[in-house]
Design a protein around this motif. Structure first.
Motif, PDB file in Angstrom:
ATOM      1  N   SER A   1      33.352 113.189 -14.135  1.00  9.38           N
ATOM      2  CA  SER A   1      34.683 112.869 -14.780  1.00  9.38           C
ATOM      3  C   SER A   1      34.785 113.835 -16.005  1.00  9.38           C
ATOM      4  N   GLU A   2      33.576 114.074 -16.580  1.00 10.11           N
ATOM      5  CA  GLU A   2      33.532 114.983 -17.905  1.00 10.11           C
ATOM      6  C   GLU A   2      34.165 116.370 -17.261  1.00 10.11           C
TER       7      GLU A   2
ATOM      8  N   LEU B   1      37.956 116.144 -16.425  1.00 10.44           N
ATOM      9  CA  LEU B   1      38.861 116.015 -17.508  1.00 10.44           C
ATOM     10  C   LEU B   1      38.965 117.412 -18.495  1.00 10.44           C
ATOM     11  N   ARG B   2      37.879 118.240 -18.381  1.00  7.75           N
ATOM     12  CA  ARG B   2      37.931 119.521 -19.194  1.00  7.75           C
ATOM     13  C   ARG B   2      38.822 120.250 -18.317  1.00  7.75           C
TER      14      ARG B   2
ATOM     15  N   LEU C   1      41.562 119.441 -16.463  1.00  2.00           N
ATOM     16  CA  LEU C   1      42.571 118.847 -16.568  1.00  2.00           C
ATOM     17  C   LEU C   1      43.543 119.274 -17.965  1.00  2.00           C
ATOM     18  N   ILE C   2      42.431 119.207 -19.007  1.00  5.96           N
ATOM     19  CA  ILE C   2      42.874 119.798 -20.337  1.00  5.96           C
ATOM     20  C   ILE C   2      43.246 121.067 -20.502  1.00  5.96           C
TER      21      ILE C   2
ATOM     22  N   ASN D   1      36.145 103.339 -15.490  1.00  2.56           N
ATOM     23  CA  ASN D   1      36.886 104.247 -16.112  1.00  2.56           C
ATOM     24  C   ASN D   1      36.106 104.896 -17.324  1.00  2.56           C
TER      25      ASN D   1
ATOM     26  N   TRP E   1      40.580 109.869 -24.710  1.00  2.00           N
ATOM     27  CA  TRP E   1      40.903 110.292 -23.233  1.00  2.00           C
ATOM     28  C   TRP E   1      40.211 109.159 -22.341  1.00  2.00           C
TER      29      TRP E   1
ATOM     30  N   ILE F   1      39.372 108.275 -18.216  1.00  2.00           N
ATOM     31  CA  ILE F   1      39.879 108.840 -16.909  1.00  2.00           C
ATOM     32  C   ILE F   1      39.283 108.009 -16.006  1.00  2.00           C
TER      33      ILE F   1
ATOM     34  N   VAL G   1      41.403 111.719  -9.520  1.00  2.00           N
ATOM     35  CA  VAL G   1      41.989 111.228 -10.779  1.00  2.00           C
ATOM     36  C   VAL G   1      42.898 110.208 -10.343  1.00  2.00           C
TER      37      VAL G   1
ATOM     38  N   LEU H   1      44.654 108.277 -16.076  1.00  2.00           N
ATOM     39  CA  LEU H   1      44.576 109.086 -17.213  1.00  2.00           C
ATOM     40  C   LEU H   1      45.433 108.814 -18.295  1.00  2.00           C
TER      41      LEU H   1
ATOM     42  N   PHE I   1      45.769 109.395 -22.695  1.00  2.00           N
ATOM     43  CA  PHE I   1      45.240 110.010 -23.929  1.00  2.00           C
ATOM     44  C   PHE I   1      46.021 109.514 -25.113  1.00  2.00           C
TER      45      PHE I   1
END
Length: 159
Positions: free
Chosen positions: A68-69, A72-73, A75-76, A126, A140, A142, A150, A153, A155
């Motif tokens: 997940s990390e 997420l990185r 996606l950001i 999650n 955030w 996720i 995913v 999501l 934030f």
């Protein structure tokens, strides 16, 4: 700040049960109508109180999904580059994010460079992360499904 709150609201794309601070407890009740007279006030005074909601389960100290990390990185980074990486999302989530892309991407781009991304905890499959950017501090959530896509999501501004 208003666009950030709008973006956070529109990215809540699946049920997520992270609750904290003032949002963690909700109570319902009824106030007597002062125009009803003494009988109505007496009935209201003897009514059973609304049940108190059960406290949320504590956050788990291990991520629900080890990837997940990294996801997420990615996606950001893709959002800050001006396009979302829809290949990482379920079809349902991708469709919902596409509908909001024009409003959300400028908000994420305005955060500036990602300075730190820290795992906070997990609940109900999650994962919650604290993301510190050059111009904003956010949280955030996720959720990654069994297929590695995913499915949730969200934030929001950091509390």
């Amino acid at each position: 700040m208003k666009p950030l709150l709008l973006a956070a609201a529109v990215l809540l794309l699946a049920p997520v049960t992270f609750a904290s601070g003032a949002h963690a407890q909700v109570a319902a009740g009824a106030l007597p109508n002062t125009f009803d007279g003494p009988a109505a006030r007496a009935r209201a005074a003897t009514a059973a109180p609304a049940p108190t909601p059960a406290p949320a389960a504590p956050l788990a100290s291990e991520p629900a999904n080890a990837a997940s990390e990294d996801i997420l990185r990615t996606l950001i980074a893709s959002a800050q580059a001006g396009t979302m990486d829809y290949a990482l999302m379920t079809d349902d989530l991708a469709g919902k994010v596409r509908e909001q892309e024009a409003a959300v991407l400028p908000v994420i781009e305005s955060f500036g460079a990602l300075v730190a991304l820290d795992f906070v905890g997990s609940r109900d499959r999650n994962d919650l992360f604290s993301a510190t950017f050059a111009n904003a501090a956010t949280e955030w959530v996720i959720g990654v499904n069994d297929d590695g896509k995913v499915a949730a999501l969200l934030f929001r501004p950091a509390e």
